[in-house]
Design an enzyme around this catalytic site. Structure first.
Site, mmCIF file in Angstrom:
data_model
loop_
_atom_site.group_PDB
_atom_site.id
_atom_site.type_symbol
_atom_site.label_atom_id
_atom_site.label_comp_id
_atom_site.label_asym_id
_atom_site.label_seq_id
_atom_site.Cartn_x
_atom_site.Cartn_y
_atom_site.Cartn_z
ATOM 1 C CD GLU A 198 -3.062 -0.600 2.342
ATOM 2 O OE1 GLU A 198 -2.870 0.403 3.062
ATOM 3 O OE2 GLU A 198 -3.951 -1.427 2.548
ATOM 4 C CG ASP B 176 3.311 4.668 -37.261
ATOM 5 O OD1 ASP B 176 2.939 5.851 -37.331
ATOM 6 O OD2 ASP B 176 3.648 4.129 -36.190
ATOM 7 C CE LYS C 74 3.570 0.385 -37.153
ATOM 8 N NZ LYS C 74 4.318 0.641 -35.930
#
Length: 336
Positions: A48, A181, A204
């Site tokens: 925690e 891309d 691509k």
């Protein structure tokens, strides 16, 4: 309520080196010491997260510097808990400074029954008490619309442009900017305009995530010094393959400028063994020992830009002015 006198930083464990660098730059700009607020961010035995702020922050303009990078969930929870601690301590305003915004790649539903996690994270941050976000190169610009609070999205392209003009000053006529891309064309075009260079694209085709079926170069890269530009490099598979394809199409040499160097798994080894001459990343994510030791990886500082942006937000002046070379150039003078 007391008058806000100074901007105050508080740092989580996500990127302490950058937080300290920002405080040093702010001290330089202000001509006075600006140190992160004294606080502890710890974990109990069951992991925690516990936060305690040792200084008075009532009525103060607080800036939490925290990259939500690996471990993304821990760093995100630290950010939310720090924001809650500051809100309950009566801070006047809480701004999250996120050099790297985790979960940004989950910005839309790509398939049926998938989440939009970036929107969920935005909702959590607002609920925690964050009133403004300062980040850099969001994976998708529309993520700004996920928030119902102001979002200032800085860009690394002005820093990249300054560095390119320094590193390639004698061969700028041969430089060509390449998008790895189709989706990153806008980002690459922005940098190409800044350095007055032509633009090429590597298209691509993926069969499935993590695998690249085919790559096609759009544009003539023969004899060019190619600069691949992208926002995130994770496993570096696409990046190294793109560099290889560019060389096969006649590129003289290939370099890459990536904003966020996630560089997980075999990324550093791939880059070291690739045909790329160099990979340039920013310090939005802390560099690992492997990254620091790699000879062809270089890290550019973002602290000067973030420090000035924080001061501009605090002063109520323009943040977008940092997108101009005339404004950013003097800030990075002597650094790049």
């Amino acid at each position: 309520m007391p008058t806000v006198v100074e901007p105050k930083l508080i740092a989580g464990n996500g990127n302490k080196p950058l937080a300290n660098a920002i405080s040093r730059r702010m001290s330089l700009y202000r001509g006075m010491s600006v140190k992160p607020v004294d606080a502890r961010v710890e974990r109990f035995n069951d992991q925690e997260i516990f936060v305690e702020v040792y200084e008075n922050v009532r009525g103060e303009d607080m800036f939490i510097v925290q990259s939500t990078s690996n471990p993304a969930n821990d760093n995100l929870m630290e950010l939310l808990i720090m924001a809650d601690a500051l809100r309950r301590s009566s801070a006047a305003r809480i701004t999250a400074v996120l050099p790297y915004f985790g979960y940004a790649r989950q910005d839309r539903r790509t398939k049926a029954r998938t989440p939009i996690s970036a929107k969920l994270v935005a909702n959590m941050m607002v609920t925690a008490g964050i009133e403004r976000v300062l980040t850099m190169d969001l994976h998708a610009a529309q993520i700004q619309g996920f928030f119902d609070i102001p979002v200032d999205n800085l860009y690394a392209s002005p820093i990249f442009a300054l560095d390119l003009k320094t590193q390639f000053k004698d061969q700028m006529s041969d430089v060509m900017v390449v998008s790895p891309d189709v989706g990153g064309v806008a980002r690459a075009r922005e940098l190409a305009k800044r350095i007055n260079a032509p633009l090429s694209i590597v298209d691509k085709r993926r069969e499935k995530p993590g695998e690249i079926a085919e790559m096609t170069v759009i544009g003539d890269v023969t004899g060019k010094t190619c600069i691949i530009v992208d926002d995130i490099c994770d496993t570096a598979g696409t990046l190294c393959k793109a560099a290889e394809v560019l060389c096969q199409h006649g590129a003289k040499e290939v370099h890459a400028y990536i904003t966020h160097g996630v560089l997980s798994g075999p990324a550093v080894e791939r880059i070291t063994n690739s045909v790329m001459k160099s990979l340039v990343i920013t310090d939005s994510i802390p560099a690992t020992d492997a990254v620091t030791g790699a000879q062809n990886i270089r890290v550019l500082p973002t602290a000067p830009m973030f420090a000035q942006a924080i001061l501009n937000i605090w002063n109520g002046t323009s943040v977008s002015s940092l997108f101009d070379d005339d404004t950013l150039g003097p800030i990075y003078e002597g650094i790049l």
